[in-house]
Design a protein around this motif. Structure first.
Motif, mmCIF file in Angstrom:
data_model
loop_
_atom_site.group_PDB
_atom_site.id
_atom_site.type_symbol
_atom_site.label_atom_id
_atom_site.label_comp_id
_atom_site.label_asym_id
_atom_site.label_seq_id
_atom_site.Cartn_x
_atom_site.Cartn_y
_atom_site.Cartn_z
ATOM 1 N N MET A 1 0.848 -1.195 0.000
ATOM 2 C CA MET A 1 0.000 0.000 0.000
ATOM 3 C C MET A 1 0.885 1.248 0.000
ATOM 4 N N SER A 2 0.617 2.187 -0.919
ATOM 5 C CA SER A 2 1.420 3.401 -1.010
ATOM 6 C C SER A 2 1.080 4.356 0.140
ATOM 7 N N LYS A 3 1.939 5.367 0.322
ATOM 8 C CA LYS A 3 1.692 6.351 1.382
ATOM 9 C C LYS A 3 0.416 7.146 1.110
ATOM 10 N N TRP A 4 0.145 7.402 -0.180
ATOM 11 C CA TRP A 4 -1.108 8.081 -0.524
ATOM 12 C C TRP A 4 -2.302 7.242 -0.072
ATOM 13 N N GLN A 5 -2.230 5.943 -0.334
ATOM 14 C CA GLN A 5 -3.334 5.057 0.036
ATOM 15 C C GLN A 5 -3.489 4.965 1.552
ATOM 16 N N ILE A 6 -2.355 4.970 2.265
ATOM 17 C CA ILE A 6 -2.408 4.936 3.732
ATOM 18 C C ILE A 6 -3.095 6.192 4.258
ATOM 19 N N ALA A 7 -2.707 7.351 3.700
ATOM 20 C CA ALA A 7 -3.308 8.618 4.126
ATOM 21 C C ALA A 7 -4.811 8.624 3.857
ATOM 22 N N ASP A 8 -5.194 8.179 2.659
ATOM 23 C CA ASP A 8 -6.618 8.118 2.319
ATOM 24 C C ASP A 8 -7.366 7.186 3.266
ATOM 25 N N GLU A 9 -6.770 6.025 3.535
ATOM 26 C CA GLU A 9 -7.412 5.038 4.398
ATOM 27 C C GLU A 9 -7.606 5.590 5.808
ATOM 28 N N LEU A 10 -6.600 6.307 6.312
ATOM 29 C CA LEU A 10 -6.712 6.899 7.647
ATOM 30 C C LEU A 10 -7.829 7.939 7.682
ATOM 31 N N TYR A 11 -7.922 8.734 6.620
ATOM 32 C CA TYR A 11 -8.985 9.745 6.579
ATOM 33 C C TYR A 11 -10.362 9.088 6.577
ATOM 34 N N TYR A 12 -10.559 8.120 5.682
ATOM 35 C CA TYR A 12 -11.885 7.507 5.563
ATOM 36 C C TYR A 12 -12.236 6.664 6.793
ATOM 37 N N SER A 13 -11.223 6.078 7.441
ATOM 38 C CA SER A 13 -11.485 5.365 8.696
ATOM 39 C C SER A 13 -11.931 6.348 9.772
ATOM 40 N N GLY A 14 -11.236 7.493 9.831
ATOM 41 C CA GLY A 14 -11.623 8.530 10.785
ATOM 42 C C GLY A 14 -13.008 9.067 10.496
ATOM 43 N N HIS A 15 -13.325 9.209 9.211
ATOM 44 C CA HIS A 15 -14.647 9.705 8.815
ATOM 45 C C HIS A 15 -15.741 8.730 9.259
ATOM 46 N N ALA A 16 -15.495 7.437 9.090
ATOM 47 C CA ALA A 16 -16.475 6.424 9.492
ATOM 48 C C ALA A 16 -16.684 6.451 11.009
ATOM 49 N N LEU A 17 -15.594 6.573 11.756
ATOM 50 C CA LEU A 17 -15.701 6.633 13.217
ATOM 51 C C LEU A 17 -16.431 7.903 13.657
ATOM 52 N N PHE A 18 -16.189 9.001 12.946
ATOM 53 C CA PHE A 18 -16.887 10.256 13.243
ATOM 54 C C PHE A 18 -18.391 10.092 13.059
ATOM 55 N N GLN A 19 -18.795 9.463 11.964
ATOM 56 C CA GLN A 19 -20.219 9.272 11.697
ATOM 57 C C GLN A 19 -20.880 8.368 12.736
ATOM 58 N N GLN A 20 -20.084 7.478 13.332
ATOM 59 C CA GLN A 20 -20.606 6.590 14.373
ATOM 60 C C GLN A 20 -20.603 7.252 15.754
ATOM 61 N N GLY A 21 -20.056 8.466 15.829
ATOM 62 C CA GLY A 21 -20.022 9.181 17.104
ATOM 63 C C GLY A 21 -18.838 8.837 17.980
ATOM 64 N N HIS A 22 -17.839 8.136 17.425
ATOM 65 C CA HIS A 22 -16.641 7.773 18.187
ATOM 66 C C HIS A 22 -15.561 8.835 17.921
ATOM 67 N N TYR A 23 -15.719 9.977 18.538
ATOM 68 C CA TYR A 23 -14.909 11.136 18.166
ATOM 69 C C TYR A 23 -13.442 11.007 18.592
ATOM 70 N N GLU A 24 -13.193 10.463 19.762
ATOM 71 C CA GLU A 24 -11.807 10.320 20.207
ATOM 72 C C GLU A 24 -11.056 9.309 19.350
ATOM 73 N N GLN A 25 -11.714 8.197 19.027
ATOM 74 C CA GLN A 25 -11.074 7.209 18.147
ATOM 75 C C GLN A 25 -10.871 7.778 16.747
ATOM 76 N N ALA A 26 -11.839 8.565 16.295
ATOM 77 C CA ALA A 26 -11.710 9.199 14.984
ATOM 78 C C ALA A 26 -10.502 10.131 14.956
ATOM 79 N N LEU A 27 -10.299 10.865 16.043
ATOM 80 C CA LEU A 27 -9.170 11.796 16.102
ATOM 81 C C LEU A 27 -7.833 11.076 16.006
ATOM 82 N N GLU A 28 -7.746 9.888 16.566
ATOM 83 C CA GLU A 28 -6.498 9.125 16.474
ATOM 84 C C GLU A 28 -6.163 8.830 15.009
ATOM 85 N N LYS A 29 -7.152 8.402 14.253
ATOM 86 C CA LYS A 29 -6.939 8.122 12.826
ATOM 87 C C LYS A 29 -6.636 9.403 12.051
#
Length: 221
Positions: A1-29
């Protein structure tokens, strides 16, 4: 996985956690994603692969971090993230960034209003009625004191809703401009003095050189 893909994955993982209301976990991502996007920015190509709405990865990530802090009621942190969204505004795509900016400013205004409401009324009245202290190392209005920044930025973002802050804002901006003019004149004066000294030294060197050449010619005769 390239660094671009890692960055994208971290963003979208954080976005999913944000939508679920897990704000502290989202911030880690999101913080990890922000670090990757900042590295891309430092290499001079932050906008080759924009994320949602055609906005750069860093701006999107910072905005989502700000939303997390907003829900966690950490408004100082939220303001920092929202303000930093604009760090590369001049390089963003104009049309999508215009809508993005409006959304960011709505949340910024809400955070600034909350911070002002949490400040004692007499303390805020003192800020408005006092001559603002200014540090011209920073751009206006961030050259003001922290409490004054709240007022100035809130007026900039929403002048129609915060008309009572107009006089303070305009006076502070005028004072900031005057101090910068004075500093510029001081710099220009220092530069002129330095230039005169340099040219004086050069003139002295040429005079000495001319005397030595004339002396050598005289001795040869």
């Amino acid at each position: 996985m390239s660094k671009w893909q890692i960055a994208d994955e971290l963003y979208y993982s954080g976005h999913a956690l944000f939508q679920q209301g897990h704000y502290e976990q989202a911030l880690e991502k999101l913080r990890r994603g922000e670090d990757f996007f900042r590295r891309f920015d430092a290499r001079g190509h932050p906008f080759l692969r924009p994320l949602q709405h055609g906005i750069s990865g860093l701006a999107n990530t910072l905005f989502l971090e700000g939303r997390c802090y907003e829900f966690l009621k950490e408004f100082d942190q939220a303001v920092t993230c929202f303000e930093t969204c604009f760090i590369h505004a001049k390089f963003e795509k104009r049309r999508p960034f215009r809508a993005f900016k409006q959304s960011v400013q709505q949340h910024l205004a809400a955070c600034y209003e909350t911070l002002i409401d949490k400040t004692a009324p007499d303390a805020m009245a003192k800020v408005v009625s006092s001559v603002p202290s200014i540090n011209i190392s920073y751009q206006f209005p961030f050259s003001l004191s922290p409490d004054a920044i709240l007022i100035a930025r809130l007026y900039e973002i929403s002048p129609e809703r915060h008309g009572p802050f107009k006089a303070f804002y305009e006076n502070a901006r005028a004072r900031d401009a005057d101090l910068r003019k004075q500093d510029k004149r001081s710099d220009e004066g220092s530069l002129k003095t330095l230039s005169a000294v340099v040219w004086g030294v050069i003139g002295a060197v040429w005079l000495f050189y001319g005397i030595m050449v004339a002396r050598m010619l005289f001795l040869k005769q």
